[in-house]
Every structure is written in C-alpha cells, then in structure tokens.
Design a protein around this motif. Structure first.
Motif, short mmCIF file in Angstrom:
data_model
loop_
_atom_site.label_atom_id
_atom_site.label_comp_id
_atom_site.label_asym_id
_atom_site.label_seq_id
_atom_site.Cartn_x
_atom_site.Cartn_y
_atom_site.Cartn_z
N ILE A 1 0.84 -1.21 0.00
CA ILE A 1 0.00 0.00 0.00
C ILE A 1 0.88 1.25 0.00
O ILE A 1 0.62 2.21 -0.73
CB ILE A 1 -0.96 0.00 1.21
CG1 ILE A 1 -1.91 -1.21 1.11
CG2 ILE A 1 -1.76 1.30 1.27
CD1 ILE A 1 -2.89 -1.31 2.25
N GLY A 2 1.94 1.22 0.81
CA GLY A 2 2.85 2.37 0.86
C GLY A 2 3.49 2.64 -0.48
O GLY A 2 3.54 3.78 -0.95
N GLU B 1 0.14 12.07 5.76
CA GLU B 1 1.11 12.33 6.83
C GLU B 1 0.44 12.51 8.19
O GLU B 1 1.09 12.36 9.22
CB GLU B 1 2.02 13.50 6.45
CG GLU B 1 3.22 12.98 5.67
CD GLU B 1 3.88 14.01 4.77
OE1 GLU B 1 3.56 15.20 4.90
OE2 GLU B 1 4.71 13.61 3.94
N ILE B 2 -0.86 12.82 8.16
CA ILE B 2 -1.58 12.88 9.44
C ILE B 2 -1.56 11.50 10.10
O ILE B 2 -1.44 11.38 11.32
CB ILE B 2 -3.04 13.36 9.21
CG1 ILE B 2 -3.05 14.85 8.89
CG2 ILE B 2 -3.91 13.08 10.44
CD1 ILE B 2 -4.41 15.38 8.52
N ILE C 1 -0.67 -0.18 8.87
CA ILE C 1 -1.24 1.13 8.51
C ILE C 1 -0.32 2.26 9.00
O ILE C 1 -0.10 3.24 8.31
CB ILE C 1 -2.65 1.28 9.12
CG1 ILE C 1 -3.59 0.25 8.49
CG2 ILE C 1 -3.20 2.70 8.91
CD1 ILE C 1 -4.94 0.16 9.18
N MET C 2 0.24 2.01 10.19
CA MET C 2 1.13 3.01 10.78
C MET C 2 2.37 3.29 9.93
O MET C 2 2.85 4.41 9.89
CB MET C 2 1.56 2.46 12.14
CG MET C 2 1.56 3.42 13.26
SD MET C 2 2.16 2.57 14.72
CE MET C 2 0.79 1.60 15.19
N ILE C 3 2.89 2.24 9.24
CA ILE C 3 4.13 2.46 8.48
C ILE C 3 3.87 2.92 7.05
O ILE C 3 4.81 3.26 6.33
CB ILE C 3 5.04 1.20 8.47
CG1 ILE C 3 4.33 0.00 7.84
CG2 ILE C 3 5.51 0.88 9.89
CD1 ILE C 3 5.22 -1.23 7.72
N ILE C 4 2.60 2.96 6.63
CA ILE C 4 2.31 3.41 5.26
C ILE C 4 2.87 4.81 4.98
O ILE C 4 3.55 5.02 3.97
CB ILE C 4 0.78 3.36 4.97
CG1 ILE C 4 0.32 1.92 4.82
CG2 ILE C 4 0.43 4.15 3.71
CD1 ILE C 4 -1.18 1.76 4.71
N PRO C 5 2.60 5.81 5.86
CA PRO C 5 3.10 7.15 5.54
C PRO C 5 4.62 7.20 5.43
O PRO C 5 5.17 7.91 4.59
CB PRO C 5 2.63 8.02 6.71
CG PRO C 5 1.81 7.18 7.57
CD PRO C 5 1.83 5.78 7.10
N SER D 1 5.47 5.60 2.06
CA SER D 1 5.05 6.39 0.90
C SER D 1 5.87 7.67 0.81
O SER D 1 6.25 8.07 -0.28
CB SER D 1 3.55 6.68 0.95
OG SER D 1 3.26 7.61 1.95
N SER D 2 6.17 8.29 1.95
CA SER D 2 6.88 9.55 1.81
C SER D 2 8.35 9.34 1.45
O SER D 2 8.90 10.04 0.60
CB SER D 2 6.67 10.43 3.05
OG SER D 2 7.84 10.60 3.76
N LEU D 3 9.01 8.30 2.04
CA LEU D 3 10.40 8.03 1.66
C LEU D 3 10.49 7.54 0.21
O LEU D 3 11.35 7.98 -0.55
CB LEU D 3 11.01 6.98 2.58
CG LEU D 3 11.34 7.41 4.01
CD1 LEU D 3 11.82 6.24 4.83
CD2 LEU D 3 12.40 8.50 3.99
N SER D 4 9.57 6.63 -0.17
CA SER D 4 9.62 6.10 -1.54
C SER D 4 9.29 7.19 -2.55
O SER D 4 9.87 7.23 -3.63
CB SER D 4 8.65 4.94 -1.71
OG SER D 4 9.04 3.86 -0.92
#
Lengths: 308, 339
Positions: free
Chosen positions: B126-127, B151-152, B200-204, B207-210
C-alpha cells in the motif's frame, strides 16, 4: 613558462567549440583541428552538406501549420509554419530560449507531459493531424522517435535498453528481440564496441557510447522520423564527430530533425536549416544558401556571431 | 616566451586592511560553533549511554557491589552472567515470572516477527502504491491534498492505533471474516489486528520516503521512456521503479525496523502470551510488549526478571541496528547510480 601553452589551448577550444565563426567559408570549418583529427572517421563527406532538397525528390514528411505554443499564459511560439522533407536532415538553429526545442517537442507531442501547455495550429505527419483526438500518442511516439541532449540510458543492461521499446510494444519473442537489438546497434555504429557485453550495465558506457545507445534505442522502435535535441552538445569533439557521421548515415532511411547550438554542426549535417528567434521562425531554406546568403538581417547577424 | 618570475614584478600596494579585527565577532563565531557541535554530540552521547546501560545490565555488570543493611553482599549480576547465551537462544519457553523460570527469547522473537510480517504485508504494497500514485499520477493539486492527509496518519499517537485494533479491527473486521465466515477462533487479543494497525502506521513512512526516491529519478529518464512509446504504466513500472529500487528497498527496511520496534499498539492489541506459534489469530507477546509489561509490573529491582528486559532490549536493539545498517548500505548503492 607554464602559462603560455595553456592560453593557446584555450584559444583553440574557443574557436573549436564556439559557433560564432563565419561558416560561409568552408575552408575555415574544414581547418579546425576537430575536423582534421577525425579524417579517418568521416571519410569523404563534404563540410557543407549537399543542398537543393527543396525540389520534388523529397516529399514533405512533417508539416507544421501556423503553430502557436503556450506555457500557461506565456507564448513561446508564434505562427510557425515549416515543411520537413523526408529522408533528409532539417536543422533548427537559434539562440537559447528561441523556441526551437519547444517546436521540436510539439512534433511527437512530448510537450503533452508538461502541465499547463497548449498550442494552436496543426502538425501533420504524412497528412494526418497528430493532435487529433483519435490519435494514439503512444503509437505516434513510436513513429516519431526522439534523442535528447543528455544521454539517458535506463539503469538496465545494454540489451534491455535497446529491447525496451519493442518490449513495451508487446514483443516477447526472444530471438526477434535479439535480432532487433543487433540491427539497431549496428545501425547506430555501436555493435562492434558492445557486442561482447550486452548484458553489462548501460551506465558503464562512455558519454559518446551512451548517446549512440540512445540513438540505437530509438531505432529499435522502427521510427520514420527521428527528433534530436542537441544530441552532441554534451559530447567531446571525437564523440560528436561519430554522432554526426551517424546522422549522415541515418538520413538515407529516416527523416531527421535536429536542434543544435553549433552552427558548424548544422552546416555539416543538414540539408535544410530553420532559424528561430524569439519564438518566430525567421528564415528557412536549404542549408547552403541560408549560411552563405541569408535573406534576413537577423539570420545574418546570428550566423556571423553578432549576437546569440 | 617571457613569463616574468615572481621577483621581477613589484607587488601592488595594499589598499584595504586584511587584519583580523573585533575579537568579539571571533568569540561569537567559535561560541556558535561549539554550541552546534554540542547539539550534534548530544544524540551520539545518548546512544552511547543507552548502549552502556544495556551492556551493564545484560552482559557484564560494571556497577559497584551493593552491601545491604545486614552486611550481606547482594549478588549484582547482569542477565547473561546468570543465564547462558545458549539457553537464551535455543530455549523455546519464556517464563521469567513463573517458579520454574525459562529464558528462551524465541517466543518473543516469533511474536515480533509475526506482527512485523503482517505489518509488512499490509504496509509495503500500500505504501509503495501510494508513493507511485503521488509521484507519477497525481496532479499537483491532488498531491497537495493527499500527501498531508497521509502524513496525518503518522501523527496519530500509537496508543490510539492500539485501541483501534482492539475495539474496531478485531470485532468488526477480523471476527466477521475469520470467525463468522471461515470458522476460525479469533481471540480478543491477537497478532493479526496488531499487525494490521502497525502496517497502517508504516504506510506514511514508506510512501513519503519512496516518493522522494521516485521523484529523484531524473525527468530525462521519464521523457526518454515516453519518447519510446511508453504508456504511463510502462514508465512507472519498467523505468522509474526499477531505477529507484534500492531507495525503495531502503525505505522498506526502515519501515520494517519501525514495525519491529513498535510498542504501544502491540502491547494493547496483541496480548501477553509468550509462545512459539504460527496462529495469527491468537495472542502473542513481542519483545517490546514484554518490556512494557515488566516495566509497569512489580518486578523486584535487581531480580533476574528485571534484568531480563535488558537482554530483550539488547536483542531488539541489535535487530533494528542490523536493519538500519542494511538500509544505509542499500541507499548508498543507490546514490552511486546517479552521481
């Protein structure tokens, strides 16, 4: 004592690289060290390529009609109309920001991927409007290939770089792919240098080899028209010469449009030249007469190095 | 050629003074320099302090011997001075609170890996897909909305995630599917719900690093791919993602090491059953949740039970350290490609 030879070299380079040399004298162009040093490579090619291609022997491949182009509200092309004859080289010259690259990119709709651009007027490829809603832009770009200023090998093997185009087009047959890779590399005059290491990374090639790889990659999609956006401006003189030889060779089978800052290069490789200035196509004509006898004052000023 | 040697030509007269002046300015300069250095040193010192505490309690006790009121010298021994490393690694029971004490880390590692595994299964795809969407597909205006919202997620306290797992994921997602439809028994505390919320917690983070590494793939590469007749999907999957692969892998590894270290949500949602199991619908204990439970419980200071959390902490520290080193290594390889 050390300083004076350095100065001489610098002057040499200035003459060599700077386009602000009056190329109307063919002797002057031929006498540059870059040329003489490459005599073995460039065989018997004339310095100013043969002219007179505006006759009926070359049909018009691409026709631009009254093209205006805008980035947002900023208009960068004004009513540009230009016929590009098939199986010949058309050079687009002009100072930076004059719109020549933008014009080039309208021909295969590369500007589509930039947000907020629009155009008016028509680009016809063999009579078909390439901006017609029924046109598949993916198919268009296969027929109108493009080579960029900066060589852009994918971080993949040499083989996979060349095979990329046919693969995205759906070709899976390994033998056929290998054949396309070989013929493309041969046409781009790179086969002999890389045939033993097709599976090594394309990033390891030299700058000149990378650029020829990019040309081979474009050839692999079997285009009719090849657009080149300053293909040699990031290369050393020797690699530049090889790319120019290649262009000279390719024009037998392909229609080539090349943007260049180097007017000697335009004179050497092209049959038709178009001079752009501030978004306007100022003058176009066969290369020999445009360089020897420009009709417009702006063209003359530019090619004699008075500005730009 | 007449290149004049240095001595032949007189030096020009000095027109402005180059003398250093105003020692106050210099003092301020070096003061600021020291201040900045201290700030940078602080985090290194903290890390060293943590390592020292872990070492002293887990491997070899370096503190002075304490003498009780009755003159008795208290045994002051670190965990591994009392329990052999072999038992710690090979024993399959973890029962520090029982009369018959066993100290095998395996059940806790098993619980941690199961939850991290489930989290990775949920969070990585998902990320990455959100990263590809944000970098390759989203219009600037869409990205301006989606990115902050994503990011929230990272700003929600993990304890909230824990209760979300307990009061929503288990009863309204897992039970209807696995218990009512498929007939499995879903515990109140279970590894799956914890794994899902950690995912779910690690998705942001992913997604932001990738997205950063995807966007750092040069535009010229994308244009070249388009010019060869690629569709947007071709460009994303065949050119941009492979070109950014090592950066993406590095973001995966960082996210997994975050999942391994995740504490609060896991403590709340996964329960406290330290067993070696493959059942994600039952309760498990993780290394972090064990540490929390001992810390908030009534373990006697200096007892083997209290010391055991340092051994567990050390194991956790080593695991995340290895993950971080690998991701640093992978990232460095990635940087070489474009320099």
């Amino acid at each position: 004592m050390n300083s004076s030879p350095t100065v001489v070299t610098a002057n040499d380079n200035a003459q060599n690289e700077e386009p602000r040399v009056d190329v109307t004298s063919t002797d002057a162009a031929a006498a540059t060290p870059e040329e003489s040093g490459e005599a073995s490579v460039r065989t018997s090619r004339p310095v100013v390529a043969e002219s007179a291609i505006t006759d009926a022997s070359h049909a018009v491949k691409v026709r631009a009609k009254n093209v205006d182009f805008f980035y947002g509200t900023n208009q960068v092309l004004f009513d540009v109309s230009l016929d590009i004859p098939e199986k010949s080289v058309t050079a687009l010259i002009g100072p930076s920001g004059c719109g020549k690259s933008t014009f080039l990119r309208t021909l295969n709709r590369m500007n589509d991927i930039i947000e907020g651009t629009r155009h008016t007027g028509d680009i016809l490829l063999e009579g078909t409007d390439v901006y017609d809603p029924s046109i598949d832009v993916v198919l268009l770009r296969k027929r109108v290939g493009m080579v960029f200023q900066k060589s852009t090998p994918f971080p993949k093997s040499i083989f996979d770089n060349i095979a990329y185009g046919p693969k995205v087009a759906g070709l899976k047959n390994k033998a056929k792919l290998a054949e396309i890779v070989e013929t493309s590399l041969q046409r781009a005059a790179l086969w002999d240098e890389v045939k033993d290491r097709l599976n090594s990374s394309a990033m390891a090639l030299s700058g000149g080899q990378q650029q020829r790889l990019c040309i081979a990659r474009t050839l692999a999609t079997d285009p009719d028209v090849i657009l080149m956006d300053e293909p040699a401006s990031a290369l050393d003189p020797k690699s530049t010469a090889r790319v120019e030889d290649l262009i000279f060779e390719l024009k037998k089978n392909y229609t080539i449009v090349i943007v260049t800052h180097n007017m000697q290069q335009a004179a050497r490789v092209s049959q038709q030249t178009a001079f752009f200035f501030q978004g306007v196509l100022v003058e176009t004509g066969d290369t020999h007469s445009l360089f020897t006898n420009p009709t417009e004052k702006q063209t003359e000023d530019y090619i004699t190095g008075r500005f730009g | 050629m007449s290149t004049a040697s240095a001595s032949d030509v007189p030096l020009s007269e000095a027109t402005t003074s180059l003398q250093r002046s105003a020692s106050f300015t210099r003092l301020k300069e070096s003061g600021i320099r020291s201040l900045l250095f201290l700030c940078a040193a602080l985090s290194i010192l903290t890390t060293l302090g943590i390592i020292a505490v872990l070492f002293s309690n887990a491997i070899y006790d370096v503190s002075p011997r304490q003498v009780g009121r009755d003159g008795e010298v208290r045994p002051n021994e670190a965990f591994f001075q009392q329990v052999s490393v072999t038992e710690f690694v090979t024993e399959t029971r973890w029962t520090p609170g029982y009369t018959e004490k066993h100290f095998g880390i395996m059940p806790l590692v098993c619980g941690t890996l199961m939850i991290s595994g489930i989290a990775a299964l949920i969070g990585l795809p998902i990320g990455l897909c959100s990263a590809i969407y944000l970098s390759e597909y989203a219009a600037p205006r869409t990205r301006a909305i989606v990115k902050p919202v994503l990011e929230i997620l990272a700003g929600i306290p993990t304890v909230v995630y824990g209760y979300f797992a307990l009061v929503f994921v288990t009863p309204y997602v897992l039970r209807p599917i696995f218990q009512d439809m498929l007939g499995f028994d879903v515990g109140v505390f279970n590894a799956a719900s914890a794994g899902i919320v950690v995912g779910i917690m690690i998705i942001p983070m992913i997604s932001s690093l990738s997205e950063d590494v995807l966007r750092s793939v040069p535009r010229s590469l994308r244009e070249a791919a388009y010019a060869l007749g690629s569709t947007r999907v071709d460009v994303s999957t065949r050119v941009v993602v492979p070109a950014a692969l090592s950066g993406i892998i590095a973001s995966f590894l960082l996210a997994i090491s975050r999942a391994i270290g995740e504490t609060m949500a896991v403590t709340i949602a996964a329960g406290q059953t330290a067993i070696v199991t493959a059942d994600p619908l039952g309760s498990v204990a993780t290394m972090t949740s064990y540490i929390v439970n001992v810390s908030k419980g009534d373990a006697v200071i200096g007892s083997i039970e209290e010391k055991s959390i340092y051994a567990v902490g050390l194991t956790l520290f080593l695991m995340t350290l290895v993950m971080n080193i690998i991701s640093q290594f992978v990232l460095r390889r990635f940087r070489e490609v474009y320099n």
